[in-house]
Design a protein around this motif. Structure first.
Motif, PDB file in Angstrom:
ATOM      1  N   ALA A 138     -61.173  36.966 -21.493  1.00  0.00           N
ATOM      2  CA  ALA A 138     -59.862  36.503 -21.198  1.00  0.00           C
ATOM      3  C   ALA A 138     -59.307  36.763 -19.703  1.00  0.00           C
ATOM      4  CB  ALA A 138     -58.895  37.263 -22.274  1.00  0.00           C
ATOM      5  N   ASP A 139     -59.593  37.794 -19.144  1.00  0.00           N
ATOM      6  CA  ASP A 139     -59.231  38.132 -17.912  1.00  0.00           C
ATOM      7  C   ASP A 139     -59.871  37.117 -16.666  1.00  0.00           C
ATOM      8  OD1 ASP A 139     -57.561  40.166 -18.703  1.00  0.00           O
ATOM      9  OD2 ASP A 139     -59.016  41.795 -18.227  1.00  0.00           O
ATOM     10  N   VAL A 140     -61.102  36.932 -16.970  1.00  0.00           N
ATOM     11  CA  VAL A 140     -61.750  36.028 -16.045  1.00  0.00           C
ATOM     12  C   VAL A 140     -61.394  34.753 -16.550  1.00  0.00           C
ATOM     13  CG1 VAL A 140     -64.011  34.925 -15.763  1.00  0.00           C
ATOM     14  CG2 VAL A 140     -63.851  37.341 -15.901  1.00  0.00           C
ATOM     15  N   TYR A 141     -61.104  34.177 -17.486  1.00  0.00           N
ATOM     16  CA  TYR A 141     -60.643  32.743 -17.840  1.00  0.00           C
ATOM     17  C   TYR A 141     -59.349  32.598 -17.223  1.00  0.00           C
ATOM     18  CZ  TYR A 141     -59.624  28.601 -20.182  1.00  0.00           C
ATOM     19  OH  TYR A 141     -59.137  27.192 -20.566  1.00  0.00           O
ATOM     20  N   HIS A 142     -58.360  33.516 -17.670  1.00  0.00           N
ATOM     21  CA  HIS A 142     -56.978  33.564 -17.038  1.00  0.00           C
ATOM     22  C   HIS A 142     -57.001  33.523 -15.526  1.00  0.00           C
ATOM     23  CE1 HIS A 142     -52.631  33.862 -17.487  1.00  0.00           C
ATOM     24  NE2 HIS A 142     -52.741  35.038 -16.451  1.00  0.00           N
ATOM     25  N   SER A 143     -57.839  33.981 -14.721  1.00  0.00           N
ATOM     26  CA  SER A 143     -57.918  34.074 -13.127  1.00  0.00           C
ATOM     27  C   SER A 143     -58.405  32.617 -12.703  1.00  0.00           C
ATOM     28  CB  SER A 143     -58.648  35.230 -12.635  1.00  0.00           C
ATOM     29  OG  SER A 143     -59.938  35.118 -13.153  1.00  0.00           O
ATOM     30  N   GLN A 163     -66.198  30.830   0.983  1.00  0.00           N
ATOM     31  CA  GLN A 163     -65.941  29.435   0.886  1.00  0.00           C
ATOM     32  C   GLN A 163     -65.082  29.050  -0.300  1.00  0.00           C
ATOM     33  OE1 GLN A 163     -69.303  27.191   1.901  1.00  0.00           O
ATOM     34  NE2 GLN A 163     -69.449  27.949   4.051  1.00  0.00           N
ATOM     35  N   LYS A 164     -64.055  28.500  -0.341  1.00  0.00           N
ATOM     36  CA  LYS A 164     -63.265  27.901  -1.366  1.00  0.00           C
ATOM     37  C   LYS A 164     -64.099  26.529  -1.702  1.00  0.00           C
ATOM     38  CE  LYS A 164     -59.129  30.679  -0.649  1.00  0.00           C
ATOM     39  NZ  LYS A 164     -57.758  30.865  -0.435  1.00  0.00           N
ATOM     40  N   PRO A 165     -63.600  26.380  -2.925  1.00  0.00           N
ATOM     41  CA  PRO A 165     -64.157  24.919  -3.340  1.00  0.00           C
ATOM     42  C   PRO A 165     -63.242  23.763  -2.770  1.00  0.00           C
ATOM     43  CG  PRO A 165     -63.887  26.268  -5.185  1.00  0.00           C
ATOM     44  CD  PRO A 165     -63.290  26.835  -4.120  1.00  0.00           C
ATOM     45  N   LEU A 166     -63.754  22.650  -2.319  1.00  0.00           N
ATOM     46  CA  LEU A 166     -63.121  21.680  -1.664  1.00  0.00           C
ATOM     47  C   LEU A 166     -62.144  20.911  -2.590  1.00  0.00           C
ATOM     48  CD1 LEU A 166     -65.884  19.786   0.099  1.00  0.00           C
ATOM     49  CD2 LEU A 166     -64.341  21.716   1.154  1.00  0.00           C
ATOM     50  N   ILE A 208     -58.377  29.834 -14.599  1.00  0.00           N
ATOM     51  CA  ILE A 208     -57.308  28.676 -14.782  1.00  0.00           C
ATOM     52  C   ILE A 208     -56.292  28.479 -14.046  1.00  0.00           C
ATOM     53  CG2 ILE A 208     -55.820  29.701 -16.642  1.00  0.00           C
ATOM     54  CD1 ILE A 208     -57.620  26.294 -16.862  1.00  0.00           C
ATOM     55  N   HIS A 209     -55.861  29.641 -13.441  1.00  0.00           N
ATOM     56  CA  HIS A 209     -54.850  29.638 -12.221  1.00  0.00           C
ATOM     57  C   HIS A 209     -55.520  29.501 -10.855  1.00  0.00           C
ATOM     58  CE1 HIS A 209     -52.701  31.211 -15.859  1.00  0.00           C
ATOM     59  NE2 HIS A 209     -51.719  30.724 -15.107  1.00  0.00           N
ATOM     60  N   SER A 210     -56.876  29.205 -10.452  1.00  0.00           N
ATOM     61  CA  SER A 210     -57.150  28.752  -9.509  1.00  0.00           C
ATOM     62  C   SER A 210     -57.432  27.272  -9.227  1.00  0.00           C
ATOM     63  CB  SER A 210     -58.559  29.614  -9.343  1.00  0.00           C
ATOM     64  OG  SER A 210     -59.623  29.054 -10.153  1.00  0.00           O
ATOM     65  N   PRO A 211     -58.026  26.951  -7.927  1.00  0.00           N
ATOM     66  CA  PRO A 211     -58.170  25.447  -7.821  1.00  0.00           C
ATOM     67  C   PRO A 211     -59.382  25.172  -8.922  1.00  0.00           C
ATOM     68  CG  PRO A 211     -58.102  26.633  -5.679  1.00  0.00           C
ATOM     69  CD  PRO A 211     -57.891  27.846  -6.720  1.00  0.00           C
ATOM     70  N   LEU A 212     -60.025  26.181  -9.455  1.00  0.00           N
ATOM     71  CA  LEU A 212     -61.124  25.541 -10.308  1.00  0.00           C
ATOM     72  C   LEU A 212     -60.694  25.043 -11.848  1.00  0.00           C
ATOM     73  CD1 LEU A 212     -63.588  28.417  -9.627  1.00  0.00           C
ATOM     74  CD2 LEU A 212     -63.987  25.903  -8.929  1.00  0.00           C
ATOM     75  N   SER A 213     -59.393  25.037 -11.949  1.00  0.00           N
ATOM     76  CA  SER A 213     -58.765  24.724 -13.087  1.00  0.00           C
ATOM     77  C   SER A 213     -59.290  23.215 -13.632  1.00  0.00           C
ATOM     78  CB  SER A 213     -57.227  24.964 -13.075  1.00  0.00           C
ATOM     79  OG  SER A 213     -56.704  23.954 -12.222  1.00  0.00           O
ATOM     80  N   GLU A 214     -59.053  22.287 -12.991  1.00  0.00           N
ATOM     81  CA  GLU A 214     -59.294  20.902 -13.118  1.00  0.00           C
ATOM     82  C   GLU A 214     -60.705  20.832 -13.648  1.00  0.00           C
ATOM     83  OE1 GLU A 214     -59.219  16.425 -11.520  1.00  0.00           O
ATOM     84  OE2 GLU A 214     -57.652  17.910 -10.869  1.00  0.00           O
ATOM     85  N   THR A 215     -61.838  21.422 -12.855  1.00  0.00           N
ATOM     86  CA  THR A 215     -63.059  21.597 -13.294  1.00  0.00           C
ATOM     87  C   THR A 215     -63.224  22.113 -14.733  1.00  0.00           C
ATOM     88  OG1 THR A 215     -63.638  21.818 -10.985  1.00  0.00           O
ATOM     89  CG2 THR A 215     -65.525  22.227 -12.639  1.00  0.00           C
ATOM     90  N   ILE A 216     -62.519  23.166 -15.060  1.00  0.00           N
ATOM     91  CA  ILE A 216     -62.706  23.919 -16.408  1.00  0.00           C
ATOM     92  C   ILE A 216     -62.220  22.956 -17.569  1.00  0.00           C
ATOM     93  CG2 ILE A 216     -61.731  25.958 -17.847  1.00  0.00           C
ATOM     94  CD1 ILE A 216     -61.950  27.635 -15.387  1.00  0.00           C
ATOM     95  N   LEU A 217     -61.115  22.220 -17.151  1.00  0.00           N
ATOM     96  CA  LEU A 217     -60.452  21.601 -18.202  1.00  0.00           C
ATOM     97  C   LEU A 217     -61.285  20.255 -18.448  1.00  0.00           C
ATOM     98  CD1 LEU A 217     -56.708  21.499 -16.805  1.00  0.00           C
ATOM     99  CD2 LEU A 217     -57.942  22.503 -18.838  1.00  0.00           C
TER     100      LEU A 217
END
Length: 480
Positions: free
Chosen positions: A58-63, A178-181, A65-74
């Motif tokens: 839950a903590d990992v997913y919450h972090s 490095q952060k995702p593009l 989904i509030h990162s730039p990776l949210s769209e990839t997860i969705l």
């Protein structure tokens, strides 16, 4: 006095000397009891809480989904849901095809018995029809069992893959410099139901202020729609905004709840609970147990609750009889059935794969509520009050309630009946909302009153005026 004190001291020493020594086992039990007492009662000596895998995820997913990776997860969740939906559609198509074929075979068999065999067909009797019906049932059960097995396997594979992917991505994202593009939209962990406007054309929104001293602002919404349509994601990329809202508030203090009227059978093979189960099975649940598992857990907890209720009822009757100086009325306690849930009871299930719905409250009502016997003291109305209190105590800030206590319109629901039932519900809910400030927790900020989808538009407009008059609304926001 000194002699008495000396004698007392002498007796004490002699008693301690003569007392048998405790065995090693008794001493160990004593030490264990004291250890448990200190660890359970004293914070300084308490054991650190064990962190479960569900809490870590839950903590990992919450972090994430509030990162730039949210769209990839969705997008990954959407692709998984699309795969499951394809299998469900194949199942529905083959079941429909088989039912049509079986219906034709049965009609031909009945015609053969009553009017003789068709040209080129063999003569049939009633026994042959019974055999054919048995074959049809067996064939249907085998097909359903086949697809249920495939769905269960697909759900489990997706569940495992998704969780492993989330944990791996989190490790890489946390350790990588490095952060995702790409730039992805971000939002707070708040909940909004504005994206549900496509569900129904009949809707009105209001903002009201309630409270005597501590004024609180609430959003009210009147909507006519099928209750489970609110839980369905649109197809394609149109679902991404709803998925984003649902996922970002999944582990937040802004949850969304939905109330459905269920029976006390605690089964998923009939009524609206079956429809909810079918909807949940059309996508994989990545965060909570499946609906059947949650209901099985409710059954286990219900037995404990019913034993407590039976014991409490007996003690209450005994106390009332003692105060009245009368014998205990055994017949009064035997009238109540403690083997099942009563009207007004409710249980809740958790979901992450429903559109903008995190918690479903199953409010128990075995009897139809389309009569005039419902008043402010009816068990279902009292259950609604307890339900609202539970929502406040568990961070559920958006709640959808069936206004007429029915999911479908019936012949008994005349215009006068609808106005009377709505007036009762509005006044009771308003009173419950004004009590919220004394309950603690988080207040319900958005309350949605749901009407059956087939309600007349004129009746809907009259109910809108009734809502505004009871809650004294001055600034309506008309929906499109």
């Amino acid at each position: 006095m000194e002699e008495l004190n000396g004698f007392s001291h002498k007796m004490t020493v002699e008693s301690e000397t003569d007392a048998p020594k405790q065995s090693k086992e008794d001493m160990e039990n004593l030490i264990k009891a004291w250890t448990n007492a200190f660890t359970e009662e004293v914070l300084e000596f308490a054991q650190p809480p064990e962190v479960r895998d569900e809490e870590v995820f839950a903590d990992v997913y919450h972090s994430l989904i509030h990162s730039p990776l949210s769209e990839t997860i969705l997008q990954l969740e959407a692709s998984y849901a699309c795969t499951v939906e394809t299998l469900c559609r194949e199942r529905d198509y083959k079941l429909g095809e088989m039912e049509n074929r079986q219906q034709k075979e049965m009609n031909d068999a009945v015609m053969s018995v009553s009017h003789g065999p068709v040209k080129g067909g063999a003569p049939m009797c009633e026994r042959d029809i019974n055999v054919l019906a048995t074959q049809h049932i067996t064939e249907r059960e085998m097909l359903i069992s086949k697809f249920e097995s495939e769905l269960a396997t697909l759900h489990q594979n997706q569940f495992t893959e998704f969780r492993q992917w989330v944990m791996c991505v989190h490790e890489e994202y946390k350790t990588s410099n490095q952060k995702p593009l790409g730039v992805f939209p971000r939002s707070e962990s708040s909940f909004s139901i504005s994206s549900q406007t496509e569900v129904s054309a009949l809707q009105e929104s209001f903002t009201v202020t309630l409270g005597a001293q501590m004024k609180q602002m609430h959003n009210l919404r009147l909507v006519a729609a099928n209750i489970l349509d609110l839980c369905k994601y649109p197809s394609g990329e149109e679902a991404l905004p709803q998925r984003l809202q649902t996922s970002m508030s999944l582990y937040s203090n802004n949850l969304c709840g939905l109330v459905i009227l269920s029976d006390s059978k605690l089964q998923i093979n009939s009524g609206i609970t079956k429809e909810l189960s079918d909807l949940c099975s059309r996508s994989t649940e990545f965060h909570f147990p499946i609906l059947q598992t949650q209901i099985d857990k409710v059954k286990t907890d219900m037995r404990k609750a019913m034993l407590w209720r039976e014991d409490f009822t007996k003690k209450r009757l005994e106390m009332e009889a003692r105060l009245a100086g009368e014998p205990v009325d055994q017949a009064a306690s035997s009238k109540q059935d403690f083997s099942k849930l009563q009207d007004g009871d409710f249980y809740l299930t958790r979901h992450s794969n429903l559109c903008e719905t995190h918690v479903v409250f199953h409010l128990i009502s075995d009897e139809p509520l389309d009569n005039d016997s419902v008043n402010s003291r009816h068990p279902v109305i009292i259950g609604l009050r307890n339900l609202l209190k539970t929502a406040c105590m568990n961070d559920i800030t958006t709640l959808t309630i069936p206004l007429l206590l029915s999911h479908k319109m019936t012949e008994k629901m005349t215009v006068a009946w609808c106005m009377k039932r709505a007036e009762l519900m509005f006044k009771c809910i308003k009173g419950f909302m004004m009590e919220m400030s004394g309950w603690g927790g988080t207040e319900v900020k958005t309350l949605q009153f749901l009407l059956p989808a087939d309600i007349n538009q004129d009746v809907f407009m009259k109910l809108t005026s009734l809502l505004s008059s009871i809650f004294r609304v001055s600034n309506p926001i008309r929906g499109s």
